[in-house]
Design an enzyme around this catalytic site. Structure first.
Site, PDB file in Angstrom:
ATOM      1  N   SER A  14      50.109  40.282  48.750  1.00 52.84           N
ATOM      2  CA  SER A  14      50.243  39.977  47.327  1.00 52.84           C
ATOM      3  C   SER A  14      49.016  39.227  46.847  1.00 52.84           C
ATOM      4  CB  SER A  14      51.497  39.137  47.087  1.00 52.84           C
ATOM      5  OG  SER A  14      51.154  37.770  47.140  1.00 52.84           O
ATOM      6  N   LYS A  15      48.859  39.161  45.538  1.00 55.40           N
ATOM      7  CA  LYS A  15      47.660  38.499  45.004  1.00 55.40           C
ATOM      8  C   LYS A  15      47.710  36.990  45.255  1.00 55.40           C
ATOM      9  CE  LYS A  15      49.468  38.215  40.319  1.00 55.40           C
ATOM     10  NZ  LYS A  15      49.340  38.587  38.930  1.00 55.40           N
ATOM     11  N   ARG A  16      48.862  36.494  45.661  1.00 52.65           N
ATOM     12  CA  ARG A  16      48.968  35.067  45.976  1.00 52.65           C
ATOM     13  C   ARG A  16      49.009  34.835  47.484  1.00 52.65           C
ATOM     14  NH1 ARG A  16      52.019  35.594  41.486  1.00 52.65           N
ATOM     15  NH2 ARG A  16      51.149  34.561  39.663  1.00 52.65           N
TER      16      ARG A  16
END
Ligand code: GLU
Length: 515
Positions: free
Chosen positions: A269-271
């Site tokens: 995920s982008k996090r």
């Protein structure tokens, strides 16, 4: 199909920063297009006005530029023969309407007037009846307000009074849909799994499903390469092509595998918390003001970044891991893209950068390191900086680590590694440092070989093993116990600096009294 020109498009929606998965999709499309002497196109899919994010389009363009995967046609890269390349502008051409009208006329699409409340009520009804995945389909549409259930008169009336409507694809109840994916092979789905997708929204904008098909056809796209998440929609797309009589013009499909978290558990995920960036460039999301760091700003070389990305899901079938862009173009094929997800490996990612760092000339590295030195207020002789790069690059993954690993080349130490002093500093070693200092004052040529010979001769004369004094000597010169080849470092610092540093060390370092 055979003699079609190879034309691949990267078609992101400007709904945020382009993350590394998106870059990989662009990369694979680019590699294939270049390998076959074809075109690589950037099309901006901005039909969902509610998800538009300011700055996203520019970010996508800058990312592709930094990565060196530049389209030869499309938004930000010069118009080709199929302009415009933004779907919001293409709507003005009337093409989406033309094709959806054709589907309505042939009875493969219909108008639906259902309100949000009515759609919610339908879902609840189906859920209550234990329908697993409630959807608007061949069964449920029969109890909804659409041009299949309403009379022609009623439909005309609703239209005339300006009642909002969408256009939906009429999916048959029980038909086998087969299609071929270059990566996955044959896929077979029953149409009962497919919902009556909205093709044109109530604001008159096409959905992704309608728009990308129209544009792929109009732009003569030969291959549609996209993320795995689109695979479930592909059967509906096949039907649209079929109903438009365009199945033979349809692009070949390639659905890329997911990029997975390092532990293989789920989608990256982008996090992600692996400590490495998920975006090519720094990205600040204007919606929630979240900041994401980029590969560029973290000191990665674009060549290393794309090499690493290429290996996420593709393999050359050999043990070769380092590929220049030209070599990737030469070696790439969709047949060698895996079906299953590819695990992101932060350590390997850094390793790639290290390999590229080692391939750079000292002059290139000095050019990158010099601005960092300027920031620290250091303006050193260019040749000296180049030589420092030559020594410190061995242990570094990034150019910015050169400072951490070699600041003492520019600034004499003022503190000395306490552990080493505790272990090694005594009257005898101090005497040795003094003797080496004197020897160095008279060394004829101050080269690595000569200073090493003097060092060893002095140690021998004093009955000391080189191992007993080597690290202490290094600490006197640099303040730290580890670093590059010792006598290369001595030669580079030069006689005056070395003598001065040794004398300062002798005056500063006090033996640690063992308790
Ligand atoms: N606009 C779609 C996306 O951003 C593109 C999918 C495709 O390449 O067809 O995911």
């Amino acid at each position: 199909m055979e003699n079609r020109r190879v034309r691949l498009r990267f078609a992101p929606s400007p709904t945020g920063g382009l993350h590394m998965g998106g870059v990989r999709t662009a990369l694979f499309s680019y590699l294939y297009a270049k390998k076959h002497g074809g075109d690589f196109i950037l099309r901006i899919e901005d039909t969902d006005q509610t998800r538009f994010v300011a700055g996203a389009e520019e970010y996508i363009i800058n990312s592709l530029k930094w990565c060196g995967i530049e389209p030869n046609e499309g938004v930000g890269f010069g118009d080709g023969p199929y302009a415009p390349y933004r779907q919001s502008e293409r709507k003005e051409l009337g093409i989406y309407k033309k094709y959806s009208d054709q589907l309505i006329a042939s009875g493969h699409a219909y108008y639906a007037f259902d309100t949000t409340e009515e759609l919610d009520a339908m879902r609840k009804r189906l859920e209550a009846a234990k329908v697993v995945a409630p959807q608007y389909n061949s069964v449920s549409r029969q109890s909804m307000r659409n041009s299949l259930t309403l009379s022609e008169d009623e439909v005309n009336k609703l239209m005339a009074s300006g009642t909002p409507y969408v256009i939906r694809l009429k999916v048959p109840r029980n038909e086998e849909i087969r299609f071929h994916d270059i990566i996955r092979g044959w896929v077979i789905v029953n149409s009962s799994q497919v919902d009556d997708k909205v093709l044109i929204k109530s604001d008159g904008m096409p959905t992704y499903h309608m728009a990308h098909i129209v544009d792929d056809i109009e732009m003569q796209i030969s291959h549609c390469v996209r993320a795995e998440e689109w695979l479930p929609s592909a059967p509906a797309h096949i039907l649209i092509y079929r109903y438009l009589g365009l199945e033979d013009k349809m692009p070949l499909l390639a659905h890329l595998p997911l990029i997975l978290k390092t532990d293989g558990n789920g989608k990256l995920s982008k996090r992600d918390k692996s400590g490495l960036p998920m975006f090519p460039l720094n990205w600040s999301d204007p919606r929630d003001d979240a900041h994401y760091t980029g590969y560029r700003e973290n000191g990665f070389f674009p060549e290393a970044f794309i090499n690493m990305l290429a290996m996420l899901g593709w393999n050359p079938g050999t043990t070769q891991e380092i590929f220049s862009k030209e070599e990737l173009i030469e070696a790439f094929s969709f047949e060698r893209v895996n079906k299953s997800g590819a695990k992101f490996d932060p350590e390997k990612t850094k390793w790639f950068n290290q390999q590229y760092l080692r391939m750079k000339s000292d002059a290139e590295l000095a050019e990158l390191f010099t601005p960092m030195l300027h920031e620290k207020g250091i303006h050193a002789d260019p040749k000296f900086v180049e030589n420092v790069c030559k020594l410190v690059k061995e242990k570094a993954h990034f150019v910015h680590e050169f400072w951490e690993g070699g600041s003492y080349f520019f600034i004499a130490p003022t503190t000395y590694d306490a552990e080493v002093i505790k272990k090694r500093w005594n009257d005898k070693t101090a005497e040795f440092i003094k003797a080496v200092t004197e020897a160095y004052k008279n060394t004829s040529t101050f080269t690595a070989a000569e200073t090493e010979a003097q060092f060893k001769a002095t140690a021998e004369r004093m009955g000391l093993g080189a191992g007993q004094v080597m690290q202490m000597f290094r600490v006197c010169l640099s303040g730290v116990g580890g670093g590059p080849m010792l006598f290369e470092m001595v030669e580079l610092l030069g006689r005056d600096e070395v003598v001065q540093r040794l004398e300062t060390a002798l005056a500063t370092i006090k033996p640690v009294v063992q308790s």
